[in-house]
Design a protein around this motif. Structure first.
Motif, mmCIF file in Angstrom:
data_model
loop_
_atom_site.group_PDB
_atom_site.id
_atom_site.type_symbol
_atom_site.label_atom_id
_atom_site.label_comp_id
_atom_site.label_asym_id
_atom_site.label_seq_id
_atom_site.Cartn_x
_atom_site.Cartn_y
_atom_site.Cartn_z
ATOM 1 N N SER A 44 0.888 -1.177 -0.161
ATOM 2 C CA SER A 44 0.066 -0.024 -0.174
ATOM 3 C C SER A 44 0.990 1.354 0.001
ATOM 4 N N THR A 45 0.490 2.388 -0.884
ATOM 5 C CA THR A 45 1.344 3.493 -0.724
ATOM 6 C C THR A 45 1.240 4.186 0.417
ATOM 7 N N GLN A 64 -1.233 -2.381 -6.013
ATOM 8 C CA GLN A 64 -1.133 -2.550 -4.623
ATOM 9 C C GLN A 64 -1.595 -4.072 -4.070
ATOM 10 N N ARG A 68 -5.579 -0.103 0.753
ATOM 11 C CA ARG A 68 -6.677 -0.001 2.091
ATOM 12 C C ARG A 68 -7.527 0.969 1.849
ATOM 13 N N GLY A 69 -9.040 0.983 1.972
ATOM 14 C CA GLY A 69 -9.959 1.840 1.848
ATOM 15 C C GLY A 69 -10.399 2.283 3.334
ATOM 16 N N ARG A 70 -11.431 3.168 3.249
ATOM 17 C CA ARG A 70 -11.886 3.645 4.582
ATOM 18 C C ARG A 70 -12.628 2.515 5.106
ATOM 19 N N LYS A 138 -19.010 5.433 -8.243
ATOM 20 C CA LYS A 138 -17.563 5.893 -7.672
ATOM 21 C C LYS A 138 -16.469 5.681 -8.622
ATOM 22 N N GLY A 141 -11.323 7.362 -4.258
ATOM 23 C CA GLY A 141 -11.716 7.393 -2.799
ATOM 24 C C GLY A 141 -10.403 8.112 -2.150
HETATM 25 C C1 BTN Z 1 -11.949 4.519 0.022
HETATM 26 O O1 BTN Z 1 -12.350 3.805 0.826
HETATM 27 O O2 BTN Z 1 -12.790 5.285 -0.622
HETATM 28 C C2 BTN Z 1 -10.620 5.235 0.269
HETATM 29 C C3 BTN Z 1 -9.586 4.569 -0.965
HETATM 30 C C4 BTN Z 1 -8.105 4.952 -0.724
HETATM 31 C C5 BTN Z 1 -7.368 4.408 -1.601
HETATM 32 C C6 BTN Z 1 -5.956 4.797 -1.785
HETATM 33 S S1 BTN Z 1 -4.920 4.017 -2.738
HETATM 34 C C7 BTN Z 1 -3.653 4.774 -2.532
HETATM 35 C C8 BTN Z 1 -3.821 4.755 -0.945
HETATM 36 N N1 BTN Z 1 -3.040 3.599 -0.668
HETATM 37 C C9 BTN Z 1 -4.012 2.909 0.036
HETATM 38 O O3 BTN Z 1 -3.813 1.505 0.496
HETATM 39 N N2 BTN Z 1 -5.011 3.261 0.054
HETATM 40 C C10 BTN Z 1 -5.135 4.653 -0.483
#
Ligand code: BTN
Length: 279
Positions: A44-45, A64, A68-70, A138, A141
């Motif tokens: 993950s960045t 990746q 990870r997201g929210r 969407k 994010g």
């Molecule tokens: C969401 O859930 O809508 C947020 C998503 C965010 C994804 C980005 S991709 C770059 C950065 N690295 C991650 O692991 N997550 C964020």
């Protein structure tokens, strides 16, 4: 659980968006401070910058393996030409944390919407709190994480540029991608991911530099420009019950104002409610 949305993706991918990201060009055009790190594949960045980043550093990866997201969700991140981008930003301000810190995610959403407009996209906006939408679907994010010391944040942005059907199927919401927007409506300039990243860095840099002195009325004016939920009926889940209401705007904490059928107005933070799509 995967919580990115699902849609029917075009089988064709846009030629100019599939060009590799040119980090030398980005560094020459847009880097205000810090370095840019570009990887073929990372977990993950955001995680990489958490471990290795200095103030102003940017991390981009083509893929990746643990995006990870929210809300602890996975962010589906195949190597199909999407943008996985993170920035480490350090607020150098004596009044940290600022009173209006809860508006940061919304401010980043505005910056991303502005960058997409810069490359010619239309019909897009931000769905509270910070999802990037194009025509009710969407497209991207934002995940903001604290890091130490506490005046530093990692801002992660995922933008779907090319999301083929087999990858979109892994996601259980309506998603779209920039290539699809391009196929529908050719308002995009001949932009590339490189140009989009440059524009994103420039818009972020302006908004983040100005953020400590943010004026709420200015913020509200800009938010209203990109807010896709304004005056819309929504369904949301709050403490295990489903409620229908109309969106009336934000308060100074960035909480969403919702008026129910009895005309009662209540403000909710993003941790308290989960919005369904607009009715
Ligand atoms: C969401 O859930 O809508 C947020 C998503 C965010 C994804 C980005 S991709 C770059 C950065 N690295 C991650 O692991 N997550 C964020």
């Amino acid at each position: 659980m995967l919580l990115q949305p699902r849609a029917t993706m075009p089988n064709n991918t846009s030629k100019h968006f599939s060009k590799p990201i040119d980090c030398d060009k980005i560094a020459a055009a847009a880097l205000p401070s810090g370095k840019i790190y570009h990887f073929k594949r990372l977990d993950s960045t955001n995680s990489w910058l958490q471990k290795n980043g200095q103030c102003g550093d940017i991390c981009i990866s083509n893929e990746q393996t643990a995006g990870r997201g929210r809300r602890g969700n996975q962010w589906v991140s195949p190597a199909t030409g999407n943008i996985y981008f993170s920035l480490k930003w350090c607020f150098d301000t004596p009044n940290y944390p600022m009173e209006h810190f809860s508006l940061l995610g919304l401010t980043v959403g505005i910056a991303v919407a502005e960058a997409l407009a810069d490359i010619g996209l239309q019909d897009h906006g931000v769905k509270w709190p910070n999802d990037i939408y194009w025509q009710q679907q969407k497209m991207g994010g934002i995940l903001i994480e604290n890091t130490s010391p506490s005046n530093n944040v990692i801002i992660g942005i995922g933008l779907n540029i090319n999301m083929p059907e087999n990858e979109a199927r892994k996601i259980d919401q309506n998603i779209t991608c920039l290539s699809e927007a391009l196929a529908h409506k050719n308002t995009l300039k001949q932009a590339s991911r490189t140009e989009l990243v440059i524009s994103m860095i420039q818009c972020l840099n302006t908004r983040l530099t100005d953020f400590p002195a943010l004026d709420f009325n200015d913020f509200k004016r800009d938010w209203n420009k990109w807010d896709i939920l304004k005056n819309k009926p929504v369904n949301f889940q709050h403490q295990n019950s489903q409620i229908s209401a109309t969106v009336v705007g934000l308060n100074e904490q960035g909480q969403l104002g919702l008026k129910n059928s009895d005309n009662q107005l209540q403000f909710y933070s993003s941790a308290d409610i989960r919005l369904s799509k607009p009715l």
